[in-house]
Design a protein around this motif. Structure first.
Motif: not given
Length: 333
Positions: A164-189
């Motif tokens: 359970f925790n392994r999947d949630e940590v994986t999701l958190r990492d993916q979502r953290t990467v998505a947040v960083r990508e969104a920040v980068r994309r938002g800044t660029l846009v």
């Protein structure tokens, strides 16, 4: 000369467009940036949600461990105080398990794990903990098989929690990467949008400035042309007035031979025609008066001659009468 409709520039419309386009562009940029920020907030909320799920899973694991440790301590010492963690964890565990299921309701795999965890926790309580406590309090021996039942339940619980925790940590990492990508994309846009808006506004402003400048140049040229036409009209009017004034002065001085040619345009030419007609009428009238005077003088001369002739005849008649009277007097004597 007047400016045609095709060359007229409505300055108010130019100003309205100059104000309207920046507002529309800024509104569009604001809407896009708002969408980017909204997406970033949503992704951040998902990261926070995952952190809450992991924290609650850790709490569930701690409660399960406290429950197991409290029971083991009580069985080892027989002191009732060791049951406090067991009792407290047993009271808090259902709510924690319920929160776990509600947190992962959108994830089918995690939902199954949470439901299985609730089932195992309940079976550990009913099939191991209660039975063990009852046998211990009756001073009955606790068999190895019973202890293995409890261990088997806890091993499976730990394995479920680890997955359970392994999947949630994986999701958190993916979502953290998505947040960083969104920040980068938002800044660029955002940067591209700002540069694009600045470029569009610069081109639009330059075009509007060119239009207004061209309109001003045309208006200035037209004003100069009209000023020249006005000066020429003033000169022509002055010449016409001088010509008509000289003609009127000549008439006033008795020079009926003076004439005037209509000049200018419109009313001035019409006035010249009226003045010329007036001069012609005065000459005709004066000629007629002169002819009438000459006729009167001629008739007066003839009347005077006739009167003189009649006077001479009367004198002769008087002389004849005098002579006749003298003759009569002589005869009478």
């Amino acid at each position: 000369m007047t400016q045609g409709p095709e060359t007229e520039i409505n300055v108010r419309q130019v100003l309205n467009r100059s104000l309207f386009l920046p507002v529309v562009l800024m509104a569009a940029v604001g809407a896009l940036l708002f969408a980017q920020v909204n997406q970033l907030v949503e992704l951040t909320n998902w990261v926070d949600h995952t952190d809450k799920v992991i924290a609650n899973a850790n709490r569930v694991e701690r409660l399960l461990v406290d429950r197991e440790s409290g029971l083991r301590g009580y069985l080892s010492t027989g002191v009732d105080g060791f049951l406090d963690p067991y009792t407290q964890a047993s009271n808090e565990l259902p709510a924690a398990l319920e929160r776990m299921e509600s947190f992962v309701a959108d994830n089918r795999t995690q939902t199954r794990r949470a439901a299985r965890l609730r089932q195992l926790a309940g079976r550990w309580e009913s099939e191991f903990a209660r039975v063990t406590l009852e046998r211990y309090r009756r001073n009955e021996p606790i068999s190895l098989d019973l202890r293995l039942v409890g261990k088997r339940f806890m091993d499976e619980v730990r394995a479920l929690l680890a997955d359970f925790n392994r999947d949630e940590v994986t999701l958190r990492d993916q979502r953290t990467v998505a947040v960083r990508e969104a920040v980068r994309r938002g800044t660029l846009v955002g940067a591209l949008l700002i540069l694009g808006v600045a470029a569009v506004l610069a081109l639009f402003t330059r075009r509007q400035f060119t239009v207004v400048t061209s309109s001003y140049d045309r208006s200035l040229a037209l004003s100069r042309e009209r000023a020249q036409e006005l000066a020429e009209s003033e000169r022509q009017l002055s010449n016409v007035i001088q010509t008509y004034g000289a003609f009127i002065t000549s008439l006033a001085r008795g020079d009926l031979t003076a004439s005037v040619e209509p000049t200018g345009e419109g009313d001035l030419r019409q006035l010249g025609g009226y003045l010329g007609a007036m001069g012609t009428y005065l000459r005709t009238t004066t000629q007629r008066v002169n002819e009438a005077v000459a006729a009167i003088v001629s008739a007066s001369t003839e009347i005077l001659a006739t009167t003189q002739q009649q006077g001479a005849g009367a004198a002769e008649s008087a002389a004849a009468v005098t002579e006749t009277v003298a003759t009569v007097d002589e005869v009478a004597q």
